[in-house]
Design an enzyme around this catalytic site. Structure first.
Site, PDB file in Angstrom:
ATOM      1  N   HIS A   1     -10.705 112.947 -26.332  1.00 31.31           N
ATOM      2  CA  HIS A   1     -12.099 113.133 -25.797  1.00 31.31           C
ATOM      3  C   HIS A   1     -11.773 112.897 -24.893  1.00 31.31           C
ATOM      4  CE1 HIS A   1     -13.349 113.818 -30.066  1.00 31.31           C
ATOM      5  NE2 HIS A   1     -11.961 113.143 -29.988  1.00 31.31           N
TER       6      HIS A   1
ATOM      7  N   GLU B   1       3.621  84.613 -10.979  1.00 29.39           N
ATOM      8  CA  GLU B   1       2.679  84.174 -11.569  1.00 29.39           C
ATOM      9  C   GLU B   1       2.677  83.824 -13.141  1.00 29.39           C
ATOM     10  OE1 GLU B   1       3.939  86.363 -10.447  1.00 29.39           O
ATOM     11  OE2 GLU B   1       3.123  88.405 -10.200  1.00 29.39           O
TER      12      GLU B   1
ATOM     13  N   LYS C   1       6.783  90.904  -3.338  1.00 24.90           N
ATOM     14  CA  LYS C   1       6.788  89.677  -3.875  1.00 24.90           C
ATOM     15  C   LYS C   1       7.168  88.759  -2.179  1.00 24.90           C
ATOM     16  CE  LYS C   1       8.864  89.542  -7.993  1.00 24.90           C
ATOM     17  NZ  LYS C   1      10.295  88.493  -8.967  1.00 24.90           N
TER      18      LYS C   1
ATOM     19  N   GLU D   1      10.527 100.866 -14.509  1.00 24.76           N
ATOM     20  CA  GLU D   1      11.522 100.234 -14.400  1.00 24.76           C
ATOM     21  C   GLU D   1      12.771 100.402 -13.980  1.00 24.76           C
ATOM     22  OE1 GLU D   1       9.909  96.074 -12.959  1.00 24.76           O
ATOM     23  OE2 GLU D   1      10.531  95.970 -14.830  1.00 24.76           O
TER      24      GLU D   1
ATOM     25  N   ARG E   1      12.651  93.525 -19.042  1.00 23.18           N
ATOM     26  CA  ARG E   1      12.325  94.748 -20.053  1.00 23.18           C
ATOM     27  C   ARG E   1      13.180  95.162 -21.265  1.00 23.18           C
ATOM     28  NH1 ARG E   1      14.038  96.312 -15.131  1.00 23.18           N
ATOM     29  NH2 ARG E   1      15.974  97.287 -15.179  1.00 23.18           N
TER      30      ARG E   1
ATOM     31  N   LYS F   1      12.254  84.295 -18.070  1.00 23.94           N
ATOM     32  CA  LYS F   1      13.474  84.062 -18.171  1.00 23.94           C
ATOM     33  C   LYS F   1      14.661  82.963 -16.414  1.00 23.94           C
ATOM     34  CE  LYS F   1      17.642  87.056 -17.005  1.00 23.94           C
ATOM     35  NZ  LYS F   1      18.034  88.639 -16.724  1.00 23.94           N
TER      36      LYS F   1
END
Ligand code: G6Q
Length: 545
Positions: free
Chosen positions: A389, A216, A509, A358, A273, A210
Site C-alpha cells: 500500500h 555514540e 566520523k 557496508e 555486521r 567491539k
C-alpha cells in the site's frame, strides 16, 4: 589483483554472460514460463529447511550454468575455503573473517595463528549461558536487591542492528516478563525515550561495543551511568550490579568502571555486521534463553555447511548471490527489495541494509584498482503486506527494474482466523503480478475505457525470488541470516572486492570529531570549512548562545 577474471573485461565467463544476455534481453517471463512449463518446479532449491524458488527471474537454465562458470572462474570454491580456514581475507585490515567459527559445534577445530578458536567461542557461550540463566531466574540482583526486569542494550551499527532485529524476529520465543530496549542514536531522544519509564534499580545495561571507543555508544553509556547513579543515590558501586559489557577491549571496559568479570568477549576476526551470533547477541540470549540461542546457532551452522559443501547450482547462498549479480550487472538493476511477509521480520530489511551495503559498497578491487562493473546494489524493504500500500506501485509500474526477495512462511506463529491464508495469498499474488503483469489486450477485454488502458497495463517481467520456510523459529532465523551473509560473500568474490572492511564510514566520523569543538567553543573559533559548512556552523552557534 588485475589478473582476477571478474575484474577483467576479457573474463570469458563474464563475456559469455554478456552475450547470453543479448540473446534473452527481449524475452518476457511469460514466454519463459510458456517454453518451460515446469520451471516453477525445477528452478527451485530445497535444502536444510529453506526453499528458494528463483524461477521468476529472467534466466534460462543456461543462465544458471553460465553463472556457475563465472563463480568457478572467480575461484569461489577456493575463496570459501579460504574464509573457513581462517585466511586473512580481510586484506586491508589484515584479519581473518571467521563468523563461521561463532557457530561451530564444540567438537570442531578452527586454528588461527596456531590457536584453536572453537574452545574460546564455547567458553564465552558458556559464560553467557550462566549469566543469562541467573538474570532470567531472578538470581542476579541489582544494587538495591531487586531482580532485573529491564535490559537496555547500548550499541550502534553491528552492535545494535543484529540484536534489535533478532529480538524482534524472535519475540514470540522471548520471556515476556523482561522488557528490552535498544539505544543506538547519539540523539539524546533515543536514550531518554528508551529509559523514561524504567526503574534503574531493576535495569541492566549492556554496553555493546567491539572497540569500546565508538562516539555514540560511549556517549549513551555515560548518560546511562549518570541516569542509573542518580536514580540509585549516587554510589558508584551500583555500576557493577547494573552494567555489563560486550567488547574486545578489556582495558577500556575497565576504565569505564565495568568489572571485566562482567565482560563478554569476542575477537577481531568477527566483523561488527557479522556479530549478532557472538556475545553481541547477549540481549538475544537473555530474551529467548540459552537453549533457543543455541538452536539459532545451529541454524547458522547448517547454512555454513551447506554453503561450504554444496555444488553451486544447488547452493542457496551461492545462487542467491549469483542471481543478484545477474540482475545487477547484466540486467542493470541498481537496487533490490527485501520483502518479508512476517511482521516479526520487520527489522530484517534494515539489518540486511548494513550487512549488504557496508560489505559490498566498494569501488575498488582487492588490489585497489577501480572496479570495471557496478558492485553492491541498494538493499531496502518493508514487511508485506504494508509495502503493497506504499511503494510497490513503483516496482509494478515504474521505470526502474527492482528485483525482489519475498520471504514467507507456510505456518503462522499466530494462526488466528484467516489472516495467514490472506497473507500468503498476497505474497504469491505480488510475485505473480510482477512476473506476468497484465497486457493491453487483457485490460481492454476487461472493458476498461480506452483512455485508461495505458494506465492499467502492467508490463510484468519483473524478477523475484521467493524464499520459504515452514515457520519462523530461532533455527530458521539463523539460516536466513547466514543465507544472506554468504550471498554477500559470493557477490564480493565475483566482484573481487573486500566485503569485510568499511573505510567509507571513517571520513564523516573524523569530520564530526573536528566540528564538535567548533560548535561548542565559547569564543568564535576561526572556521576553515567550505562556505556552506561554515555558515551552518555559525547558525548553530547563534542558536546555541
Ligand atoms: C560493522 C561496522 C560498524 C560497527 C559500529 C560499532 O561491521 O564495523 O557498524 O559495528 O561502528 O562499532 P563498535 O562495536 O566498535 O562500537
Amino acid at each position: 589483483m588485475n589478473s582476477h577474471p571478474s575484474s577483467h573485461p576479457q573474463n570469458p565467463a563474464w563475456t559469455a554472460l554478456t552475450e547470453h544476455h543479448h540473446k534473452l534481453c527481449h524475452v518476457h517471463l511469460r514466454e519463459l514460463f510458456a517454453e518451460e512449463p515446469l520451471r516453477g518446479e525445477e528452478m527451485v532449491i530445497d535444502a536444510i529447511g529453506l526453499t528458494l524458488d528463483y524461477s521468476k527471474n529472467r534466466m534460462y537454465r543456461e543462465t544458471v550454468a553460465l553463472l556457475v562458470q563465472l563463480a568457478e572462474s572467480c575461484h569461489l570454491r577456493a575463496r570459501i575455503e579460504a574464509m573457513f580456514r581462517g585466511d586473512r581475507i580481510n586484506t586491508t585490515e589484515n584479519r581473518s573473517v571467521l563468523h563461521i567459527a561463532l557457530r561451530a559445534p564444540r567438537t570442531a577445530s578452527i586454528v588461527v595463528d596456531g590457536v584453536d578458536v572453537v574452545p574460546q567461542v564455547h567458553a564465552v557461550l558458556d559464560k553467557m549461558t550462566a549469566f543469562c540463566n541467573r538474570v532470567r531466574r531472578g538470581e542476579w540482583k541489582g544494587y538495591t536487591g531487586n531482580r532485573i526486569r529491564n535490559i537496555v542494550n547500548i550499541g550502534i551499527g553491528g552492535s545494535d542492528l543484529g540484536p534489535v532485529m533478532a529480538y524482534e524476529a524472535l519475540k514470540h520465543y522471548s520471556d515476556r516478563s523482561l522488557v528490552f530496549r535498544f539505544v543506538s542514536n547519539i540523539d539524546g531522544t533515543d536514550f531518554v525515550e528508551a529509559t523514561r519509564d524504567l526503574d534503574p534499580s531493576e535495569t541492566l545495561v549492556i554496553v555493546s561495543s567491539k572497540t569500546f571507543t565508538t562516539q555514540e555508544t560511549m556517549t549513551n553509556a555515560l548518560s546511562a551511568r549518570e541516569w542509573l547513579l542518580s536514580g540509585l543515590g549516587g554510589d558508584s558501586e551500583a555500576v557493577a550490579k547494573h552494567f555489563v559489557a560486550v567488547s574486545t577491549n578489556a582495558e577500556k571496559v575497565s576504565q569505564f568502571g565495568i568489572d571485566t568479570a562482567n565482560m563478554f568477549g569476542f575477537w577481531d576476526w568477527v566483523g561488527g555486521r557479522y556479530s549478532m551470533d557472538s556475545a553481541i547477541g547477549l540481549s538475544t540470549m537473555l530474551a529467548i534463553g540459552p537453549e533457543a540461542f543455541l538452536e539459532m546457532l545451529g541454524g547458522f551452522h547448517a547454512m555454513d555447511e551447506h554453503f561450504r559443501t554444496t555444488p553451486f547450482d544447488r547452493n542457496l547462498p551461492a545462487m542467491l548471490g549469483l542471481i543478484s549479480v545477474w540482475n545487477c550487472n547484466f540486467l542493470g538493476a541498481h537496487t533490490l527489495a527485501i520483502l518479508p511477509y512476517d511482521q516479526y521480520l520487520k527489522r530484517f530489511p534494515a539489518y540486511l541494509q548494513q550487512l549488504t551495503m557496508e560489505s559490498n559498497g566498494k569501488q575498488v578491487t582487492l588490489d585497489g584498482q577501480r572496479v570495471s562493473h557496478s558492485t553492491g546494489p541498494i538493499y531496502w524493504g518493508e514487511p508485506g503486506t504494508n509495502g503493497q500500500h506504499s511503494f510497490y506501485q513503483l516496482i509494478h509500474q515504474g521505470t526502474r527494474l527492482i528485483p525482489c526477495d519475498f520471504i514467507a512462511f507456510l505456518e503462522s506463529l499466530h494462526p488466528i482466523g484467516d489472516h495467514h491464508d490472506k497473507l500468503f495469498a498476497n505474497v504469491l499474488a505480488q510475485s505473480e503480478a510482477l512476473a506476468f503483469g497484465k497486457t493491453t489486450e487483457q485490460v481492454i477485454a476487461e472493458g476498461t475505457p480506452q483512455e485508461l488502458v495505458p494506465h492499467r497495463v502492467f508490463e510484468g517481467n519483473r524478477p523475484s525470488n521467493t524464499i520459504l520456510a515452514q515457520k519462523l523459529t530461532p533455527d530458521i532465523l539463523g539460516k536466513l541470516v547466514a543465507l544472506y551473509e554468504h550471498a554477500v560473500y559470493t557477490q564480493g568474490v565475483i566482484w573481487n572486492i573486500n566485503c569485510f572492511d568499511q573505510w567509507g564510514v571513517e571520513l564523516g566520523k573524523a569530520l564530526a570529531q573536528r566540528i564538535v569543538p567548533e560548535l561548542t567553543a565559547s569564543s568564535e573559533a576561526p572556521l576553515q570549512h567550505d562556505s556552506s559548512t561554515n555558515a551552518l556552523i555559525r547558525r548553530y552557534r547563534d542558536a546555541r548562545s
